[in-house]
Write a protein that holds these residues in place. Structure first.
Motif, short mmCIF file in Angstrom:
data_model
loop_
_atom_site.label_atom_id
_atom_site.label_comp_id
_atom_site.label_asym_id
_atom_site.label_seq_id
_atom_site.Cartn_x
_atom_site.Cartn_y
_atom_site.Cartn_z
N PHE A 197 0.09 -0.88 -0.13
CA PHE A 197 -0.25 -0.03 -0.12
C PHE A 197 0.61 1.09 0.03
O PHE A 197 2.12 1.68 0.86
CB PHE A 197 -0.40 -0.47 1.25
N LYS A 198 0.44 2.04 -1.22
CA LYS A 198 1.52 3.22 -1.13
C LYS A 198 0.41 4.28 -1.31
O LYS A 198 -0.11 4.45 -2.11
CB LYS A 198 2.40 3.20 -3.11
N TYR A 199 1.24 6.01 -0.26
CA TYR A 199 0.42 6.26 -0.40
C TYR A 199 1.61 7.97 0.13
O TYR A 199 2.60 7.50 1.26
CB TYR A 199 -0.47 6.95 0.78
N ASP A 200 1.71 9.18 -0.87
CA ASP A 200 2.56 10.53 -0.34
C ASP A 200 4.45 9.88 -0.72
O ASP A 200 4.44 10.36 1.02
CB ASP A 200 2.12 11.27 1.00
N GLU A 214 4.71 3.93 2.57
CA GLU A 214 4.77 2.46 1.65
C GLU A 214 4.86 1.50 3.08
O GLU A 214 5.21 1.45 3.79
CB GLU A 214 5.53 1.45 0.50
#
Length: 412
Positions: A88-91, A94
């Motif tokens: 899950f990746k965000y900004d 991960e």
């Protein structure tokens, strides 16, 4: 089952945070069997710890529209389920903490914390299958069925259950939106002249601090008095005796607005009548240091301004009301004729120690019996009369049988 979850770690425990539907709890979560002990006796001991409290939880599920639970802590026998992590990746960050828990075989699941909630859910579904899709938070841990694993899970079981504390009276009074006595107590503190401002004191215990010169009573005592008024109200409404267990059940669920408003009016009518007591009239007329003349360290003051006397007085007046159907104003009119200064007979050595100039504790039952007997010689049962004579004789350190027989003359 295949359910989305978050993976985390604390101490030596890997665990997974997710939810289960009520149906999944019903179908897949079992009672503790041989996972914590080999001994059948010890397994029986754990099973007997599941008390009738689960029936209260069932009622809560069935009746409470704003239903919510703490998360269940469930152990998976005989190890963790399959974990399929998802990147899950965000900004530009991960994580692999999100994923899918998969139970491909016949994993056995049992509650480490939440046994009563599990049994309450199952009992509720028997009556309301339409609740099957309700979801409860769940924390899964892995359980090894060997000696080390049993010891580790037993320790977690006792830790989670040992340090769980019931909700305090303070929190109930301040926050509970289902307990009718708590709700009316808050409204009285906001709106009713006898209890607004500094006329009721907050204290950790029922006792009022020695330096307080304003309060008639403490907030906990006022709440307990309103519980007794609620109990009397429900007795009148239902025509049946309200047991301790029934009272606890009634306070768990908010009644309809019609019933609550009727109780509130009944409660206010009680306190309106209470204000006809001479000493309360004097208290309300004062402009400052309201209670200074009625509670002091030299003579003890007036019974009504001490929590150990206030609550027994409320209970005695309510019993007279429902036992003899006498209105509260009439009851208080008669009580105006009695001396409630606690340095006088019969209260000296029952409520007040004149030598040490201190309150006498743990005499609330005796105080209530004296108040009832003062009002009506015949109101007590034979058993209560014996308890009154023995309790009063003990307070006065009288052990002579002939003196005990004549002890009642001292109560008037």
């Amino acid at each position: 089952m295949k359910i989305p979850a978050l993976k985390a770690k604390i101490g030596s425990w890997d665990y997974y945070v997710t939810t289960l539907t009520f149906k999944q709890v019903n179908d897949y979560v079992s009672k503790i069997d041989d996972q914590l002990h080999k001994s059948e006796t010890l397994r029986d001991l754990i099973q007997r710890s599941i008390t009738g409290n689960y029936l209260s939880i069932k009622e809560y599920i069935l009746k409470q529209g704003e239903l919510f639970f703490n998360s269940l802590v469930l152990a998976v026998y005989d190890d963790y389920p399959n974990w399929r992590e998802i990147e899950f990746k965000y900004d530009e960050l991960e994580t692999y903490k999100m994923g899918l828990l998969e139970f491909p075989g016949s994993h056995k699941i049992f509650p480490v914390d939440g046994q009563h909630r599990v049994e309450g859910i199952k009992a509720a579904l028997l009556e309301r299958p339409d609740l099957s899709n309700e979801q409860v938070g769940v924390i899964f841990i892995g359980h090894k069925n060997d000696e080390h694993g049993k010891k580790k899970t037993r320790r977690l079981f006792t830790t989670l259950n040992r340090y769980a504390k019931p909700v305090s009276d303070d929190d109930i009074i301040a926050l509970d939106e289902d307990d009718s006595a708590a709700i009316v107590t808050r409204e009285l503190l906001d709106e009713y002249d006898l209890f607004t401002g500094t006329r009721v004191v907050y204290a950790k215990q029922k006792a009022i601090p020695n330096n307080n010169k304003d309060a008639i009573t403490s907030i906990i005592t006022l709440y307990q008095a309103n519980v007794e008024i609620f109990k009397n109200f429900m007795f009148i409404k239902s025509g049946t005796k309200i047991t301790k267990e029934r009272l606890a059940e009634l306070l768990k669920f908010r009644p309809t607005d019609e019933v609550y408003n009727s109780f509130k009016n009944y409660c206010i009518s009680y306190w309106d009548s209470f204000k006809t007591l001479t000493v309360i009239k004097e208290y309300l007329r004062k402009k400052k240091d309201f209670s200074d003349d009625f509670r002091n360290g030299e003579t003890g003051g007036n019974l009504l301004f001490r929590p150990v006397g206030f609550l027994p007085f409320i209970k005695a007046s309510l019993r007279i009301n429902n036992q003899h159907n006498i209105g509260f104003k009439k009851i208080f009119e008669r009580y105006n004729k009695f001396n409630f200064e606690i340095h006088n007979r019969p209260w000296v050595y029952v409520l007040w120690n004149p030598i040490e100039k201190k309150m006498v504790m743990n005499t609330s039952s005796l105080t209530e019996l004296i108040l009832l007997y003062q009002f009506d010689n015949d109101i007590l049962t034979k058993k209560e009369l014996t308890k009154l004579k023995e309790g009063y004789a003990s307070s006065l350190a009288i052990d002579s049988p002939s003196k005990v027989r004549s002890i009642l003359r001292l109560l008037k």
